[in-house]
Design a protein around this motif. Structure first.
Motif, PDB file in Angstrom:
ATOM      1  N   CYS A  65      13.009  42.525  15.915  1.00 54.88           N
ATOM      2  CA  CYS A  65      12.043  41.971  16.858  1.00 54.88           C
ATOM      3  C   CYS A  65      12.728  41.743  18.204  1.00 54.88           C
ATOM      4  CB  CYS A  65      11.497  40.652  16.321  1.00 54.88           C
ATOM      5  SG  CYS A  65      10.377  39.802  17.459  1.00 54.88           S
ATOM      6  N   PRO A  66      12.132  42.215  19.304  1.00 56.72           N
ATOM      7  CA  PRO A  66      12.758  42.012  20.610  1.00 56.72           C
ATOM      8  C   PRO A  66      12.731  40.551  21.068  1.00 56.72           C
ATOM      9  CG  PRO A  66      10.681  43.215  20.842  1.00 56.72           C
ATOM     10  CD  PRO A  66      10.929  43.038  19.384  1.00 56.72           C
ATOM     11  N   GLN A  67      11.874  39.718  20.456  1.00 57.29           N
ATOM     12  CA  GLN A  67      11.790  38.321  20.887  1.00 57.29           C
ATOM     13  C   GLN A  67      12.727  37.409  20.096  1.00 57.29           C
ATOM     14  OE1 GLN A  67       7.769  36.916  21.106  1.00 57.29           O
ATOM     15  NE2 GLN A  67       7.147  38.610  22.420  1.00 57.29           N
ATOM     16  N   CYS A  68      12.624  37.458  18.760  1.00 62.02           N
ATOM     17  CA  CYS A  68      13.435  36.528  17.957  1.00 62.02           C
ATOM     18  C   CYS A  68      14.626  37.201  17.278  1.00 62.02           C
ATOM     19  CB  CYS A  68      12.568  35.839  16.913  1.00 62.02           C
ATOM     20  SG  CYS A  68      12.006  36.926  15.587  1.00 62.02           S
ATOM     21  N   LYS A  69      14.728  38.511  17.389  1.00 62.12           N
ATOM     22  CA  LYS A  69      15.842  39.313  16.873  1.00 62.12           C
ATOM     23  C   LYS A  69      15.904  39.399  15.339  1.00 62.12           C
ATOM     24  CE  LYS A  69      18.317  39.163  21.066  1.00 62.12           C
ATOM     25  NZ  LYS A  69      17.141  39.078  21.873  1.00 62.12           N
ATOM     26  N   SER A  70      14.830  38.993  14.647  1.00 67.07           N
ATOM     27  CA  SER A  70      14.836  39.104  13.191  1.00 67.07           C
ATOM     28  C   SER A  70      14.480  40.530  12.775  1.00 67.07           C
ATOM     29  CB  SER A  70      13.879  38.094  12.560  1.00 67.07           C
ATOM     30  OG  SER A  70      12.556  38.363  12.960  1.00 67.07           O
ATOM     31  N   LYS A  71      14.879  40.883  11.571  1.00 65.18           N
ATOM     32  CA  LYS A  71      14.633  42.227  11.055  1.00 65.18           C
ATOM     33  C   LYS A  71      13.150  42.379  10.732  1.00 65.18           C
ATOM     34  CE  LYS A  71      16.431  45.449   7.644  1.00 65.18           C
ATOM     35  NZ  LYS A  71      17.343  45.625   6.530  1.00 65.18           N
ATOM     36  N   VAL A  72      12.582  43.526  11.137  1.00 65.14           N
ATOM     37  CA  VAL A  72      11.168  43.813  10.898  1.00 65.14           C
ATOM     38  C   VAL A  72      11.018  45.211  10.338  1.00 65.14           C
ATOM     39  CG1 VAL A  72      10.359  42.246  12.718  1.00 65.14           C
ATOM     40  CG2 VAL A  72      10.810  44.645  13.268  1.00 65.14           C
ATOM     41  N   ARG A  73       9.801  45.531   9.853  1.00 70.73           N
ATOM     42  CA  ARG A  73       9.505  46.897   9.429  1.00 70.73           C
ATOM     43  C   ARG A  73       9.367  47.773  10.659  1.00 70.73           C
ATOM     44  NH1 ARG A  73       4.464  45.161   6.554  1.00 70.73           N
ATOM     45  NH2 ARG A  73       3.700  46.385   8.276  1.00 70.73           N
ATOM     46  N   LYS A  74       9.278  49.065  10.448  1.00 65.05           N
ATOM     47  CA  LYS A  74       9.075  49.991  11.550  1.00 65.05           C
ATOM     48  C   LYS A  74       7.709  49.716  12.180  1.00 65.05           C
ATOM     49  CE  LYS A  74       8.996  54.880  12.686  1.00 65.05           C
ATOM     50  NZ  LYS A  74       9.144  56.248  12.184  1.00 65.05           N
ATOM     51  N   PRO A  75       7.669  49.540  13.513  1.00 63.24           N
ATOM     52  CA  PRO A  75       6.395  49.257  14.179  1.00 63.24           C
ATOM     53  C   PRO A  75       5.425  50.425  14.060  1.00 63.24           C
ATOM     54  CG  PRO A  75       8.238  48.723  15.583  1.00 63.24           C
ATOM     55  CD  PRO A  75       8.797  49.450  14.402  1.00 63.24           C
ATOM     56  N   PRO A  76       4.138  50.148  14.170  1.00 59.11           N
ATOM     57  CA  PRO A  76       3.538  48.856  14.496  1.00 59.11           C
ATOM     58  C   PRO A  76       3.568  47.922  13.292  1.00 59.11           C
ATOM     59  CG  PRO A  76       1.838  50.502  14.159  1.00 59.11           C
ATOM     60  CD  PRO A  76       3.155  51.216  14.054  1.00 59.11           C
ATOM     61  N   PHE A  78       3.907  43.239  12.305  1.00 51.93           N
ATOM     62  CA  PHE A  78       3.996  41.855  12.764  1.00 51.93           C
ATOM     63  C   PHE A  78       5.379  41.340  12.416  1.00 51.93           C
ATOM     64  CE2 PHE A  78      -0.571  42.177  12.672  1.00 51.93           C
ATOM     65  CZ  PHE A  78      -0.969  41.380  13.733  1.00 51.93           C
ATOM     66  N   CYS A  79       5.965  40.568  13.326  1.00 54.18           N
ATOM     67  CA  CYS A  79       7.254  39.928  13.045  1.00 54.18           C
ATOM     68  C   CYS A  79       6.986  38.781  12.073  1.00 54.18           C
ATOM     69  CB  CYS A  79       7.892  39.406  14.320  1.00 54.18           C
ATOM     70  SG  CYS A  79       9.411  38.474  14.006  1.00 54.18           S
ATOM     71  N   PRO A  80       7.666  38.750  10.914  1.00 55.80           N
ATOM     72  CA  PRO A  80       7.415  37.682   9.945  1.00 55.80           C
ATOM     73  C   PRO A  80       7.902  36.313  10.434  1.00 55.80           C
ATOM     74  CG  PRO A  80       9.207  39.086   9.200  1.00 55.80           C
ATOM     75  CD  PRO A  80       8.649  39.714  10.438  1.00 55.80           C
ATOM     76  N   LYS A  81       8.818  36.307  11.384  1.00 55.49           N
ATOM     77  CA  LYS A  81       9.370  35.031  11.844  1.00 55.49           C
ATOM     78  C   LYS A  81       8.551  34.434  12.994  1.00 55.49           C
ATOM     79  CE  LYS A  81      13.649  32.790  13.189  1.00 55.49           C
ATOM     80  NZ  LYS A  81      15.058  32.994  13.494  1.00 55.49           N
ATOM     81  N   CYS A  82       8.328  35.213  14.068  1.00 56.29           N
ATOM     82  CA  CYS A  82       7.624  34.663  15.235  1.00 56.29           C
ATOM     83  C   CYS A  82       6.141  35.042  15.277  1.00 56.29           C
ATOM     84  CB  CYS A  82       8.330  35.033  16.532  1.00 56.29           C
ATOM     85  SG  CYS A  82       8.359  36.790  16.913  1.00 56.29           S
ATOM     86  N   LYS A  83       5.672  35.808  14.268  1.00 56.47           N
ATOM     87  CA  LYS A  83       4.253  36.159  14.097  1.00 56.47           C
ATOM     88  C   LYS A  83       3.664  36.932  15.275  1.00 56.47           C
ATOM     89  CE  LYS A  83       4.145  33.640  10.345  1.00 56.47           C
ATOM     90  NZ  LYS A  83       4.910  34.162   9.273  1.00 56.47           N
ATOM     91  N   VAL A  84       4.482  37.663  15.995  1.00 55.94           N
ATOM     92  CA  VAL A  84       4.027  38.464  17.129  1.00 55.94           C
ATOM     93  C   VAL A  84       3.736  39.877  16.647  1.00 55.94           C
ATOM     94  CG1 VAL A  84       4.769  39.446  19.355  1.00 55.94           C
ATOM     95  CG2 VAL A  84       5.372  37.107  18.763  1.00 55.94           C
ATOM     96  N   GLU A  85       2.643  40.455  17.150  1.00 57.97           N
ATOM     97  CA  GLU A  85       2.339  41.851  16.843  1.00 57.97           C
ATOM     98  C   GLU A  85       3.288  42.734  17.651  1.00 57.97           C
ATOM     99  OE1 GLU A  85      -1.316  45.060  16.803  1.00 57.97           O
ATOM    100  OE2 GLU A  85      -1.632  43.101  17.720  1.00 57.97           O
ATOM    101  N   LEU A  86       3.951  43.649  16.961  1.00 57.20           N
ATOM    102  CA  LEU A  86       4.940  44.497  17.621  1.00 57.20           C
ATOM    103  C   LEU A  86       4.482  45.951  17.646  1.00 57.20           C
ATOM    104  CD1 LEU A  86       8.164  43.127  15.909  1.00 57.20           C
ATOM    105  CD2 LEU A  86       7.294  42.538  18.167  1.00 57.20           C
ATOM    106  N   LYS A  87       4.517  46.522  18.827  1.00 54.33           N
ATOM    107  CA  LYS A  87       4.307  47.968  18.961  1.00 54.33           C
ATOM    108  C   LYS A  87       5.656  48.642  19.162  1.00 54.33           C
ATOM    109  CE  LYS A  87      -0.252  47.560  20.499  1.00 54.33           C
ATOM    110  NZ  LYS A  87      -1.338  47.367  21.029  1.00 54.33           N
ATOM    111  N   TYR A  88       6.657  47.848  19.479  1.00 54.01           N
ATOM    112  CA  TYR A  88       8.024  48.324  19.685  1.00 54.01           C
ATOM    113  C   TYR A  88       8.972  47.320  19.055  1.00 54.01           C
ATOM    114  CZ  TYR A  88      12.518  49.038  21.892  1.00 54.01           C
ATOM    115  OH  TYR A  88      13.859  49.234  22.098  1.00 54.01           O
ATOM    116  N   ALA A  89      10.037  47.808  18.481  1.00 56.20           N
ATOM    117  CA  ALA A  89      11.108  46.954  17.975  1.00 56.20           C
ATOM    118  C   ALA A  89      12.424  47.632  18.334  1.00 56.20           C
ATOM    119  CB  ALA A  89      10.994  46.769  16.474  1.00 56.20           C
ATOM    120  N   ARG A  90      13.457  46.845  18.469  1.00 56.16           N
ATOM    121  CA  ARG A  90      14.768  47.407  18.820  1.00 56.16           C
ATOM    122  C   ARG A  90      15.360  48.119  17.603  1.00 56.16           C
ATOM    123  NH1 ARG A  90      17.018  44.529  23.609  1.00 56.16           N
ATOM    124  NH2 ARG A  90      15.366  43.095  24.199  1.00 56.16           N
ATOM    125  N   PRO A  91      15.589  49.422  17.752  1.00 56.74           N
ATOM    126  CA  PRO A  91      16.165  50.154  16.614  1.00 56.74           C
ATOM    127  C   PRO A  91      17.683  50.014  16.574  1.00 56.74           C
ATOM    128  CG  PRO A  91      15.636  51.663  18.373  1.00 56.74           C
ATOM    129  CD  PRO A  91      15.192  50.303  18.834  1.00 56.74           C
TER     130      PRO A  91
END
Length: 132
Positions: A65-76, A78-91
């Motif tokens: 996640c670009p906001q909280c830096k927690s690990k997420v699934r491949k976008p699109p 939702f970040c499980p930690k900050c609950k933000v919808e992600l269209k992009y994540a840092r690979p």
């Protein structure tokens, strides 16, 4: 789900997951001559299991996640930690060199006949018209 077993020093280890098996190849605890089996199959040398070392040598990508830096699934997603919808994540791409294998010896994935047929079917209509 497949379960793998490893034979080391007359001891049977397992069951372990496919992911754990690939991790053991990457860290060098399983080499080409290590005896392995899948589920209830016969024992084989790991090097004779088609595609096993090629799969271990392929790079993997994790997303963060670009906001909280927690690990997420491949976008699109939702970040499980900050609950933000992600269209992009840092690979983060991780290369997996196999111990004892030179970089030039790294197995190259080969295109199978079925993949070749699939690629031909998805070509654009313009490409098909040119072949006629």
């Amino acid at each position: 789900m497949s379960e793998w077993f490893i034979q080391q020093a007359e001891t049977e280890l397992g069951p372990i997951s496919s992911t754990a098996l690939l991790d053991r190849i990457r860290d060098g605890s399983i080499c080409q001559s290590t005896m392995v089996r899948k589920n209830d199959s016969a024992w084989f040398q790991a090097g004779s299991v088609g595609g096993l070392f090629e799969a271990a040598a392929q790079s993997t990508t994790e997303y963060f996640c670009p906001q909280c830096k927690s690990k997420v699934r491949k976008p699109p997603c939702f970040c499980p930690k900050c609950k933000v919808e992600l269209k992009y994540a840092r690979p983060k791409v991780t290369e997996h060199p196999i111990p004892g294998m030179k970089r030039s010896e790294k197995p190259k994935p080969q295109k199978s006949a079925s993949v070749g047929r699939w690629l031909q079917r998805i070509k654009s209509p313009g490409d098909q018209n040119r072949r006629r």
